[in-house]
Write a protein that holds these residues in place. Structure first.
Motif, PDB file in Angstrom:
ATOM      1  N   LEU A  54      21.982  -0.058 -37.041  1.00 20.07           N
ATOM      2  CA  LEU A  54      21.597   0.490 -35.755  1.00 20.07           C
ATOM      3  C   LEU A  54      21.225  -0.679 -34.862  1.00 20.07           C
ATOM      4  O   LEU A  54      20.404  -1.512 -35.235  1.00 20.07           O
ATOM      5  CB  LEU A  54      20.406   1.438 -35.908  1.00 20.07           C
ATOM      6  N   GLN A  85      17.793  14.032 -30.810  1.00 23.04           N
ATOM      7  CA  GLN A  85      19.102  14.028 -31.461  1.00 23.04           C
ATOM      8  C   GLN A  85      18.915  13.479 -32.880  1.00 23.04           C
ATOM      9  O   GLN A  85      17.990  12.716 -33.125  1.00 23.04           O
ATOM     10  CB  GLN A  85      20.077  13.132 -30.692  1.00 23.04           C
ATOM     11  N   CYS A 114      16.153  10.176 -36.096  1.00 20.12           N
ATOM     12  CA  CYS A 114      15.906  11.104 -35.006  1.00 20.12           C
ATOM     13  C   CYS A 114      15.544  10.278 -33.783  1.00 20.12           C
ATOM     14  O   CYS A 114      14.750   9.343 -33.881  1.00 20.12           O
ATOM     15  CB  CYS A 114      14.764  12.030 -35.413  1.00 20.12           C
ATOM     16  N   SER A 163      20.939  11.583 -36.185  1.00 17.22           N
ATOM     17  CA  SER A 163      22.107  10.915 -36.757  1.00 17.22           C
ATOM     18  C   SER A 163      21.775  10.541 -38.198  1.00 17.22           C
ATOM     19  O   SER A 163      20.606  10.379 -38.542  1.00 17.22           O
ATOM     20  CB  SER A 163      22.450   9.638 -35.995  1.00 17.22           C
ATOM     21  N   VAL A 164      22.802  10.378 -38.983  1.00 15.78           N
ATOM     22  CA  VAL A 164      22.618   9.944 -40.364  1.00 15.78           C
ATOM     23  C   VAL A 164      22.846   8.444 -40.425  1.00 15.78           C
ATOM     24  O   VAL A 164      23.829   7.942 -39.876  1.00 15.78           O
ATOM     25  CB  VAL A 164      23.599  10.673 -41.310  1.00 15.78           C
ATOM     26  N   LEU A 165      21.934   7.735 -41.070  1.00 12.56           N
ATOM     27  CA  LEU A 165      22.112   6.303 -41.297  1.00 12.56           C
ATOM     28  C   LEU A 165      22.424   6.135 -42.789  1.00 12.56           C
ATOM     29  O   LEU A 165      21.526   6.079 -43.616  1.00 12.56           O
ATOM     30  CB  LEU A 165      20.849   5.512 -40.925  1.00 12.56           C
ATOM     31  N   LEU A 182      25.029   5.993 -29.030  1.00 11.68           N
ATOM     32  CA  LEU A 182      23.920   6.933 -28.854  1.00 11.68           C
ATOM     33  C   LEU A 182      23.499   6.869 -27.379  1.00 11.68           C
ATOM     34  O   LEU A 182      22.576   6.153 -27.002  1.00 11.68           O
ATOM     35  CB  LEU A 182      22.764   6.584 -29.787  1.00 11.68           C
ATOM     36  N   ASP A 184      28.737   2.499 -38.993  1.00 12.44           N
ATOM     37  CA  ASP A 184      28.817   2.913 -40.393  1.00 12.44           C
ATOM     38  C   ASP A 184      30.271   2.836 -40.827  1.00 12.44           C
ATOM     39  O   ASP A 184      31.102   2.289 -40.091  1.00 12.44           O
ATOM     40  CB  ASP A 184      28.213   4.307 -40.613  1.00 12.44           C
ATOM     41  N   SER A 219      24.713   0.957 -43.166  1.00 11.84           N
ATOM     42  CA  SER A 219      24.973   1.154 -41.741  1.00 11.84           C
ATOM     43  C   SER A 219      24.020   0.262 -40.948  1.00 11.84           C
ATOM     44  O   SER A 219      23.076  -0.287 -41.487  1.00 11.84           O
ATOM     45  CB  SER A 219      24.807   2.630 -41.351  1.00 11.84           C
ATOM     46  N   LEU A 221      25.451   2.663 -33.351  1.00  9.84           N
ATOM     47  CA  LEU A 221      25.312   2.913 -34.783  1.00  9.84           C
ATOM     48  C   LEU A 221      26.640   2.624 -35.454  1.00  9.84           C
ATOM     49  O   LEU A 221      27.659   3.226 -35.121  1.00  9.84           O
ATOM     50  CB  LEU A 221      24.898   4.376 -35.023  1.00  9.84           C
ATOM     51  N   THR A 247      17.901   9.955 -42.300  1.00 10.05           N
ATOM     52  CA  THR A 247      18.169  10.468 -40.962  1.00 10.05           C
ATOM     53  C   THR A 247      17.430   9.642 -39.919  1.00 10.05           C
ATOM     54  O   THR A 247      16.341   9.120 -40.161  1.00 10.05           O
ATOM     55  CB  THR A 247      17.743  11.941 -40.831  1.00 10.05           C
ATOM     56  N   THR A 269      29.309   4.587 -33.379  1.00 10.13           N
ATOM     57  CA  THR A 269      28.904   5.739 -32.587  1.00 10.13           C
ATOM     58  C   THR A 269      27.962   5.256 -31.499  1.00 10.13           C
ATOM     59  O   THR A 269      27.021   4.505 -31.781  1.00 10.13           O
ATOM     60  CB  THR A 269      28.186   6.786 -33.473  1.00 10.13           C
TER      61      THR A 269
END
Length: 181
Positions: A126, A116, A78, A118-120, A98, A91, A124, A89, A76, A96
Motif C-alpha cells: 500500500l 471502503q 478499511c 480492500s484486502v491486503l 484508492l 497485489d 501486497s 494498492l 483487511t 488498484t
C-alpha cells in the motif's frame, strides 16, 4: 494511519495539526479493541477530526485526508479518502487506485464519509503519497500519480523503506533529467 494536508502557511497549520493529532491518537486507541467494526468506527473518527480542524482553524480550512486502519488478523484495510491524493494498492492482480470517495475535511461541519474496504493479501503493498510529491515539477511537467504508479509496478522492494527509496529516487531522476532552461 492518517495522511492530512492542511491548506495555508505552515505556521498557521501547526496548531491545527496538533489538535488533529490529539483527536487521532485518542480515536486510534479505539481500533485496538478486538470487537471494533472499522467500517463504522473510521467515519466517526473522521467526523471528530473534521470538527477538530474547524475548531482549531476558527472556521473553514481545506484539509484533504486519507484515514485507514489495517486489520492484520483478517488482512483487511478499511479506509476513507476525503479528497486526498489517491493511494495505490499493489497485489498479484495488479494496481488498484484508492480514489477519493468523499469531500475534503475542514469545509463542512457535518459532512459524512463512507468507509471502503480492500484486502491486503500477503506480499501486497500500500503506497500513500502527498500532493507535494505528485506535484513536483521539472521542465514544466508534474511528476504525477501515473509515474508513481509506474514506480510501484516495477519496484522489487521488499520493505517499506526500499519502496519509499524507489519512489524518491524516481522523483530525483525525473527532476535531474528535465531539460534545463
Amino acid at each position: 494511519l492518517l495522511l492530512l494536508d492542511i491548506a495555508g502557511e505552515r505556521t498557521q497549520a501547526l496548531h491545527i495539526a496538533a489538535a488533529v493529532q490529539d483527536v487521532f491518537r485518542g480515536g486510534a486507541d479505539l481500533m485496538l479493541h478486538q470487537d471494533v467494526n472499522e467500517a463504522v468506527a473510521l467515519p466517526h473518527l473522521l467526523l471528530d477530526i473534521n470538527h477538530a480542524i474547524m475548531t482549531a482553524a476558527g472556521g473553514v480550512r481545506h484539509s484533504p485526508a486519507f484515514l485507514g486502519c489495517f486489520n492484520e488478523e483478517l488482512g483487511t484495510f478499511c479506509y476513507v479518502n476525503a479528497g486526498h491524493t489517491s493511494a495505490l494498492l499493489r497485489d498479484e492482480s495488479g494496481i488498484t487506485v484508492l480514489s477519493a470517495n468523499g469531500l475534503p475535511l475542514g469545509l463542512f461541519s457535518h459532512a459524512t464519509h463512507d468507509a471502503q474496504i480492500s484486502v491486503l493479501a500477503p506480499n501486497s503493498a500500500l503506497l500513500l503519497v502527498s500532493r507535494g510529491l505528485v506535484e513536483v515539477k521539472a521542465g514544466g511537467e508534474e511528476f504525477g500519480l501515473e509515474r508513481v504508479q509506474q514506480v510501484l509496478q516495477r519496484s522489487t522492494a521488499t520493505t517499506p523503506q526500499e519502496l519509499c527509496g524507489d519512489v524518491l529516487d524516481a522523483v530525483r531522476i525525473f527532476v535531474e533529467s528535465a531539460p534545463k532552461r
